[in-house]
Design an enzyme around this catalytic site. Sequence first.
Site, PDB file in Angstrom:
ATOM      1  N   LYS A  89     -23.614 -50.390  22.878  1.00 37.69           N
ATOM      2  CA  LYS A  89     -22.730 -50.338  21.712  1.00 37.69           C
ATOM      3  C   LYS A  89     -21.615 -49.345  21.972  1.00 37.69           C
ATOM      4  O   LYS A  89     -21.860 -48.208  22.381  1.00 37.69           O
ATOM      5  CB  LYS A  89     -23.559 -49.886  20.485  1.00 37.69           C
ATOM      6  CG  LYS A  89     -22.764 -49.731  19.211  1.00 37.69           C
ATOM      7  CD  LYS A  89     -22.889 -50.968  18.339  1.00 37.69           C
ATOM      8  CE  LYS A  89     -21.781 -51.080  17.308  1.00 37.69           C
ATOM      9  NZ  LYS A  89     -20.527 -51.655  17.827  1.00 37.69           N
ATOM     10  N   GLN A 110     -20.604 -41.933  24.568  1.00 43.07           N
ATOM     11  CA  GLN A 110     -21.065 -42.854  23.529  1.00 43.07           C
ATOM     12  C   GLN A 110     -22.590 -42.978  23.534  1.00 43.07           C
ATOM     13  O   GLN A 110     -23.217 -43.061  22.490  1.00 43.07           O
ATOM     14  CB  GLN A 110     -20.426 -44.231  23.770  1.00 43.07           C
ATOM     15  CG  GLN A 110     -20.574 -45.199  22.618  1.00 43.07           C
ATOM     16  CD  GLN A 110     -19.534 -44.980  21.523  1.00 43.07           C
ATOM     17  OE1 GLN A 110     -18.365 -44.798  21.811  1.00 43.07           O
ATOM     18  NE2 GLN A 110     -19.966 -44.987  20.283  1.00 43.07           N
ATOM     19  N   LYS A 113     -23.820 -39.848  21.769  1.00 47.14           N
ATOM     20  CA  LYS A 113     -23.420 -39.895  20.359  1.00 47.14           C
ATOM     21  C   LYS A 113     -24.288 -40.886  19.579  1.00 47.14           C
ATOM     22  O   LYS A 113     -24.789 -40.592  18.507  1.00 47.14           O
ATOM     23  CB  LYS A 113     -21.954 -40.337  20.282  1.00 47.14           C
ATOM     24  CG  LYS A 113     -21.423 -40.508  18.891  1.00 47.14           C
ATOM     25  CD  LYS A 113     -20.124 -41.289  18.867  1.00 47.14           C
ATOM     26  CE  LYS A 113     -19.226 -40.823  19.990  1.00 47.14           C
ATOM     27  NZ  LYS A 113     -17.819 -40.919  19.663  1.00 47.14           N
ATOM     28  N   LYS A 125     -18.766 -48.830  26.640  1.00 47.44           N
ATOM     29  CA  LYS A 125     -17.336 -48.723  26.319  1.00 47.44           C
ATOM     30  C   LYS A 125     -16.615 -49.786  27.122  1.00 47.44           C
ATOM     31  O   LYS A 125     -17.089 -50.223  28.163  1.00 47.44           O
ATOM     32  CB  LYS A 125     -16.791 -47.338  26.691  1.00 47.44           C
ATOM     33  CG  LYS A 125     -15.564 -46.946  25.906  1.00 47.44           C
ATOM     34  CD  LYS A 125     -15.890 -46.478  24.502  1.00 47.44           C
ATOM     35  CE  LYS A 125     -14.666 -46.342  23.656  1.00 47.44           C
ATOM     36  NZ  LYS A 125     -14.978 -45.742  22.344  1.00 47.44           N
ATOM     37  N   GLY A 164     -13.981 -51.421  17.785  1.00 47.60           N
ATOM     38  CA  GLY A 164     -12.611 -50.973  18.075  1.00 47.60           C
ATOM     39  C   GLY A 164     -12.563 -49.568  18.654  1.00 47.60           C
ATOM     40  O   GLY A 164     -13.558 -48.858  18.700  1.00 47.60           O
ATOM     41  N   ASP A 165     -11.403 -49.202  19.122  1.00 48.55           N
ATOM     42  CA  ASP A 165     -11.101 -47.830  19.564  1.00 48.55           C
ATOM     43  C   ASP A 165      -9.573 -47.779  19.578  1.00 48.55           C
ATOM     44  O   ASP A 165      -8.924 -48.578  18.875  1.00 48.55           O
ATOM     45  CB  ASP A 165     -11.716 -47.550  20.948  1.00 48.55           C
ATOM     46  CG  ASP A 165     -11.616 -46.072  21.356  1.00 48.55           C
ATOM     47  OD1 ASP A 165     -12.387 -45.259  20.839  1.00 48.55           O
ATOM     48  OD2 ASP A 165     -10.755 -45.720  22.192  1.00 48.55           O
ATOM     49  N   THR A 209     -15.405 -42.951  10.348  1.00 51.62           N
ATOM     50  CA  THR A 209     -15.282 -41.861  11.334  1.00 51.62           C
ATOM     51  C   THR A 209     -14.619 -40.639  10.685  1.00 51.62           C
ATOM     52  O   THR A 209     -15.115 -39.512  10.798  1.00 51.62           O
ATOM     53  CB  THR A 209     -14.500 -42.331  12.575  1.00 51.62           C
ATOM     54  OG1 THR A 209     -15.065 -43.541  13.048  1.00 51.62           O
ATOM     55  CG2 THR A 209     -14.540 -41.291  13.677  1.00 51.62           C
ATOM     56  N   ASN A 240      -6.651 -44.835  13.044  1.00 50.66           N
ATOM     57  CA  ASN A 240      -7.793 -45.021  12.140  1.00 50.66           C
ATOM     58  C   ASN A 240      -8.501 -43.697  11.823  1.00 50.66           C
ATOM     59  O   ASN A 240      -8.723 -43.366  10.655  1.00 50.66           O
ATOM     60  CB  ASN A 240      -8.771 -46.020  12.773  1.00 50.66           C
ATOM     61  CG  ASN A 240     -10.051 -46.124  11.979  1.00 50.66           C
ATOM     62  OD1 ASN A 240     -11.039 -45.478  12.286  1.00 50.66           O
ATOM     63  ND2 ASN A 240     -10.042 -46.913  10.917  1.00 50.66           N
ATOM     64  N   SER A 377     -21.125 -48.707  12.053  1.00 49.89           N
ATOM     65  CA  SER A 377     -21.166 -49.952  12.820  1.00 49.89           C
ATOM     66  C   SER A 377     -22.608 -50.447  12.925  1.00 49.89           C
ATOM     67  O   SER A 377     -22.875 -51.648  12.825  1.00 49.89           O
ATOM     68  CB  SER A 377     -20.617 -49.733  14.232  1.00 49.89           C
ATOM     69  OG  SER A 377     -19.227 -49.913  14.250  1.00 49.89           O
TER      70      SER A 377
HETATM   71  P1  NDP Z   1      -5.872 -45.591  16.968  1.00 44.15           P
HETATM   72  O1  NDP Z   1      -5.348 -46.480  18.006  1.00 44.15           O
HETATM   73  O2  NDP Z   1      -6.072 -46.130  15.596  1.00 44.15           O
HETATM   74  O3  NDP Z   1      -4.951 -44.292  16.855  1.00 44.15           O
HETATM   75  C1  NDP Z   1      -4.714 -43.452  17.935  1.00 44.15           C
HETATM   76  C2  NDP Z   1      -3.707 -42.397  17.526  1.00 44.15           C
HETATM   77  O4  NDP Z   1      -3.611 -41.431  18.559  1.00 44.15           O
HETATM   78  C3  NDP Z   1      -2.314 -42.948  17.328  1.00 44.15           C
HETATM   79  O5  NDP Z   1      -1.636 -42.181  16.366  1.00 44.15           O
HETATM   80  C4  NDP Z   1      -1.690 -42.780  18.726  1.00 44.15           C
HETATM   81  O6  NDP Z   1      -0.275 -42.680  18.711  1.00 44.15           O
HETATM   82  C5  NDP Z   1      -2.305 -41.461  19.150  1.00 44.15           C
HETATM   83  N1  NDP Z   1      -2.428 -41.425  20.616  1.00 44.15           N
HETATM   84  C6  NDP Z   1      -3.055 -42.309  21.420  1.00 44.15           C
HETATM   85  N2  NDP Z   1      -2.945 -41.968  22.712  1.00 44.15           N
HETATM   86  C7  NDP Z   1      -2.243 -40.847  22.724  1.00 44.15           C
HETATM   87  C8  NDP Z   1      -1.797 -39.991  23.749  1.00 44.15           C
HETATM   88  N3  NDP Z   1      -2.065 -40.221  25.052  1.00 44.15           N
HETATM   89  N4  NDP Z   1      -1.110 -38.899  23.369  1.00 44.15           N
HETATM   90  C9  NDP Z   1      -0.838 -38.665  22.063  1.00 44.15           C
HETATM   91  N5  NDP Z   1      -1.229 -39.438  21.056  1.00 44.15           N
HETATM   92  C10 NDP Z   1      -1.914 -40.506  21.378  1.00 44.15           C
HETATM   93  O7  NDP Z   1      -7.252 -44.992  17.539  1.00 44.15           O
HETATM   94  P2  NDP Z   1      -8.468 -44.358  16.749  1.00 44.15           P
HETATM   95  O8  NDP Z   1      -7.984 -43.582  15.579  1.00 44.15           O
HETATM   96  O9  NDP Z   1      -9.477 -45.414  16.554  1.00 44.15           O
HETATM   97  O10 NDP Z   1      -9.059 -43.363  17.843  1.00 44.15           O
HETATM   98  C11 NDP Z   1      -8.605 -42.026  17.990  1.00 44.15           C
HETATM   99  C12 NDP Z   1      -9.640 -41.224  18.761  1.00 44.15           C
HETATM  100  O11 NDP Z   1     -10.889 -41.229  18.061  1.00 44.15           O
HETATM  101  C13 NDP Z   1      -9.965 -41.747  20.156  1.00 44.15           C
HETATM  102  O12 NDP Z   1     -10.309 -40.652  20.980  1.00 44.15           O
HETATM  103  C14 NDP Z   1     -11.205 -42.596  19.923  1.00 44.15           C
HETATM  104  O13 NDP Z   1     -11.962 -42.744  21.100  1.00 44.15           O
HETATM  105  C15 NDP Z   1     -11.919 -41.731  18.899  1.00 44.15           C
HETATM  106  N6  NDP Z   1     -12.905 -42.397  18.078  1.00 44.15           N
HETATM  107  C16 NDP Z   1     -12.592 -43.487  17.309  1.00 44.15           C
HETATM  108  C17 NDP Z   1     -13.534 -44.050  16.471  1.00 44.15           C
HETATM  109  C18 NDP Z   1     -13.211 -45.143  15.530  1.00 44.15           C
HETATM  110  O14 NDP Z   1     -14.059 -45.468  14.701  1.00 44.15           O
HETATM  111  N7  NDP Z   1     -12.028 -45.727  15.565  1.00 44.15           N
HETATM  112  C19 NDP Z   1     -14.923 -43.560  16.462  1.00 44.15           C
HETATM  113  C20 NDP Z   1     -15.136 -42.353  17.238  1.00 44.15           C
HETATM  114  C21 NDP Z   1     -14.164 -41.838  18.032  1.00 44.15           C
HETATM  115  P3  NDP Z   1       0.614 -43.925  19.186  1.00 44.15           P
HETATM  116  O15 NDP Z   1       0.445 -44.971  18.118  1.00 44.15           O
HETATM  117  O16 NDP Z   1       1.978 -43.390  19.305  1.00 44.15           O
HETATM  118  O17 NDP Z   1       0.021 -44.355  20.515  1.00 44.15           O
END
Ligand code: NDP
Length: 445
Positions: A89, A110, A113, A125, A164-165, A209, A240, A377
């Site tokens: 997962k 993961q 976690k 992943k 998603g991620d 999250t 997200n 999830s």
């Molecule tokens: P999203 O794609 O929804 O959002 C990512 C955000 O981070 C965007 O604002 C993006 O900006 C910014 N970002 C991405 N890459 C970079 C970078 N290299 N430098 C600066 N900003 C960056 O992703 P999520 O919110 O889902 O995920 C965010 C983090 O949380 C990740 O590390 C993910 O692995 C982790 N996570 C997510 C979960 C979930 O349920 N979604 C669960 C647990 C962990 P821009 O749009 O400009 O790229």
Amino acid sequence: MTYLEKAIENIKARNANEPEFIQAVEEVFTSLAPVIKQHPEFEKANILERIAEPERTIIFRVPWVNDKGELIVNRGFRIQFNGARGPYKGGFRFHPTVNLSILKFLGFEQTFKNSLTGRPIGGAKGGADFDPKGKSDAEIMRFCQSFMSELYRHIGPDIDVPAGDIGVGSREIGFLFGQYRRLTGAHESGVLTGKHIIYGGSHGRKEATGFGLLYFTKAMFEENNIELTGKTAVISGSGNVALYTAVKATEFGIKVLAMSDSSGYVYDPDGIDVPAMIELKEVRHGRIKEYLKDHPKAEFVEGLRNIWNLKCDIAFPCATQNDIDLKSAEKLVTNGVLAVCEGANMPTTYDAMKFLMDEGILLTPAKASNAGGVAISAVEMTQNSMRQSMTFEEVDAILKVIMNNIYKDCLAASRKYGFGHDLVAGANIASFIRVAEAMMLQGDY
Ligand code: NDP
């Protein structure tokens, strides 16, 4: 050399070109010395080297046609890291930086976690080096369909359940699910999570999250007798995790001063207008600078890490890995930060994390504090297999219980193995023991 040191050396040599993966392994393993000492059976079964090797890695070609009629080829991945505790997962990441090292670090994290959630799920992943930015809906759909055309044979509700991620939200999950259904001829809702509610998604998954991060943060502040209400916060990212961290932080009386995307950050002295930010980022998929149009007092500052120069009580890194480096951590401490609460995966570099802990800053480790998303999830999977759906309130109540339990389990493990109130060590130990014991019981060698 101790067994632990030898294992780290071997893993480094075997994965020499994978810096993020090595960073994640070292960070977990350095908490484990007292565990290995008290459990000689782990050394006998060489559990450290086994746990750091993915069970299966699938790398595949993703050809698709863009709107101009050109044929583009991307690289797709699925790392089925550890299935000892349940079906694999973990999410998909669509981002140009995706490579084997990043996905192995994410799959490794993961696995641990997921065990903290207490739900029966293994760790995985996946993703692709595909950049969804600037692509039309039709291009994204064609890419997702091609991606699933290879992947469908490797996943299933009892085999591997992606979600998603970064770059993969409800729209992409919909396209992926549609193609899976087309290829298999079965509506197996439990094959993907993060689905839209209308065809088998769970209420509260989108928020889980970010909300879970705040429930974990609240538990930590209460333990330390510090009031959350009235504090200021800075949140990196505006995806997200960041958006729903902002929603719950605001609900808890925290003033969110700034949020960012990969172009820079916006600072609003009145506090970020969170509904407007959700409309901008989640509905219109706009750039963060556009926030300024309707918020004349706000300012935009370009650059990736500049957001950490702002003075705040709580820093919520919710964008990506290695976001807070040592320099950013030093700046935060100079500005009087009280806590760094991790929403993204591994958002703090190892040296920055050590520095923050030495300075007595409260720190919530990602594998514990952002586990709310995968926990819900798993609740989505339960609803799918029972062909039932829960209300938002029911799901949110479960999330609160899970996050409080994770907090207690991390603290208990930290104290039991002599680390005192060290949530980082506690999360590493509690999760490692669960995965290692599940492997040992199944004679996984
Ligand atoms: P999203 O794609 O929804 O959002 C990512 C955000 O981070 C965007 O604002 C993006 O900006 C910014 N970002 C991405 N890459 C970079 C970078 N290299 N430098 C600066 N900003 C960056 O992703 P999520 O919110 O889902 O995920 C965010 C983090 O949380 C990740 O590390 C993910 O692995 C982790 N996570 C997510 C979960 C979930 O349920 N979604 C669960 C647990 C962990 P821009 O749009 O400009 O790229």
